[in-house]
Design an enzyme around this catalytic site. Structure first.
Site, short mmCIF file in Angstrom:
data_model
loop_
_atom_site.label_atom_id
_atom_site.label_comp_id
_atom_site.label_asym_id
_atom_site.label_seq_id
_atom_site.Cartn_x
_atom_site.Cartn_y
_atom_site.Cartn_z
N ASP A 30 0.84 -1.20 0.00
CA ASP A 30 0.00 0.00 0.00
C ASP A 30 0.88 1.25 0.00
O ASP A 30 1.90 1.32 0.69
CB ASP A 30 -0.92 -0.01 1.23
CG ASP A 30 -2.09 0.95 1.09
OD1 ASP A 30 -3.24 0.46 0.98
OD2 ASP A 30 -1.86 2.17 1.09
N ASN A 86 -12.86 -2.90 2.71
CA ASN A 86 -13.80 -1.81 2.88
C ASN A 86 -14.75 -1.81 1.68
O ASN A 86 -14.32 -2.01 0.55
CB ASN A 86 -13.06 -0.47 2.96
CG ASN A 86 -12.13 -0.41 4.15
OD1 ASN A 86 -12.46 -0.90 5.22
ND2 ASN A 86 -10.95 0.17 3.97
N HIS A 99 -10.51 -5.01 -3.33
CA HIS A 99 -9.15 -5.25 -2.81
C HIS A 99 -9.21 -5.69 -1.37
O HIS A 99 -10.13 -5.33 -0.62
CB HIS A 99 -8.27 -4.01 -2.97
CG HIS A 99 -8.87 -2.75 -2.42
ND1 HIS A 99 -9.84 -2.04 -3.10
CD2 HIS A 99 -8.63 -2.06 -1.27
CE1 HIS A 99 -10.17 -0.98 -2.38
NE2 HIS A 99 -9.46 -0.98 -1.27
P1 5GP Z 1 -9.69 1.63 0.46
O1 5GP Z 1 -9.64 3.01 1.07
O2 5GP Z 1 -10.46 1.66 -0.84
O3 5GP Z 1 -10.11 0.55 1.37
O4 5GP Z 1 -8.19 1.28 0.11
C1 5GP Z 1 -7.51 1.84 -0.96
C2 5GP Z 1 -6.04 1.75 -0.63
O5 5GP Z 1 -5.32 1.91 -1.82
C3 5GP Z 1 -5.56 2.82 0.35
O6 5GP Z 1 -5.00 2.18 1.49
C4 5GP Z 1 -4.53 3.60 -0.46
O7 5GP Z 1 -3.42 3.98 0.33
C5 5GP Z 1 -4.15 2.62 -1.54
N1 5GP Z 1 -3.75 3.22 -2.79
C6 5GP Z 1 -4.42 4.17 -3.49
N2 5GP Z 1 -3.77 4.46 -4.63
C7 5GP Z 1 -2.67 3.67 -4.66
C8 5GP Z 1 -1.60 3.52 -5.61
O8 5GP Z 1 -1.54 4.15 -6.64
N3 5GP Z 1 -0.64 2.61 -5.29
C9 5GP Z 1 -0.68 1.88 -4.13
N4 5GP Z 1 0.33 1.02 -3.91
N5 5GP Z 1 -1.67 2.00 -3.23
C10 5GP Z 1 -2.65 2.88 -3.49
#
Ligand code: 5GP
Ligand code: ZN
Length: 113
Positions: A30, A86, A99
């Site tokens: 992440d 989430n 994810h």
């Molecule tokens: P959510 O908030 O949808 O549960 O998780 C999305 C996750 O994706 C977040 O923890 C965020 O830090 C991660 N994330 C968003 N954009 C990128 C990216 O371009 N590369 C990586 N490695 N992680 C990302």
């Protein structure tokens, strides 16, 4: 999906720090880690969220759990880890591609906020 950031990561169009990859899924660290170990596992096919899992696409979810167990073993996460998905606005989802967060390396509080 052309405007999906995780589809672009799966296709290699956006770089990521990969932990594991096969024909069905990709695991990568992440960008904004919330624990000493924090990686994401995504299906390579675009599934918008956990709410969109059905009989046509659920096989990859079982596969991803196998991958999580294997990678956790390889990374030596013997003290435990947490898998989080989430879903939707109130569930805290910010990227609309299914994810699984895998968090480890510290004692994790429960319940989450
Ligand atoms: P959510 O908030 O949808 O549960 O998780 C999305 C996750 O994706 C977040 O923890 C965020 O830090 C991660 N994330 C968003 N954009 C990128 C990216 O371009 N590369 C990586 N490695 N992680 C990302
Ligand atoms: Zn996508």
């Amino acid at each position: 999906m052309s405007d999906c950031i995780f589809c672009k990561i799966a296709a290699g169009e956006i770089p990521s720090n990969k932990v594991y990859e096969d024909d069905q899924c990709l695991a990568f660290y992440d960008l904004s880690p919330q624990a000493p170990v924090h990686f994401l596992v995504i299906p390579k096919t675009h599934i918008p969220s956990a709410a969109a899992v059905d009989s046509s696409n659920s096989a990859v979810v079982g596969h991803i759990y196998e991958v999580i167990a294997k990678v956790a073993g390889q990374l030596g996460l013997d003290k435990g880890f947490r898998v989080v998905t989430n879903c939707g606005e109130e569930g805290g989802q910010t990227v609309g591609h299914l994810h699984f967060h895998v968090l480890a390396g510290r004692s994790l509080a429960w319940p989450p906020g």
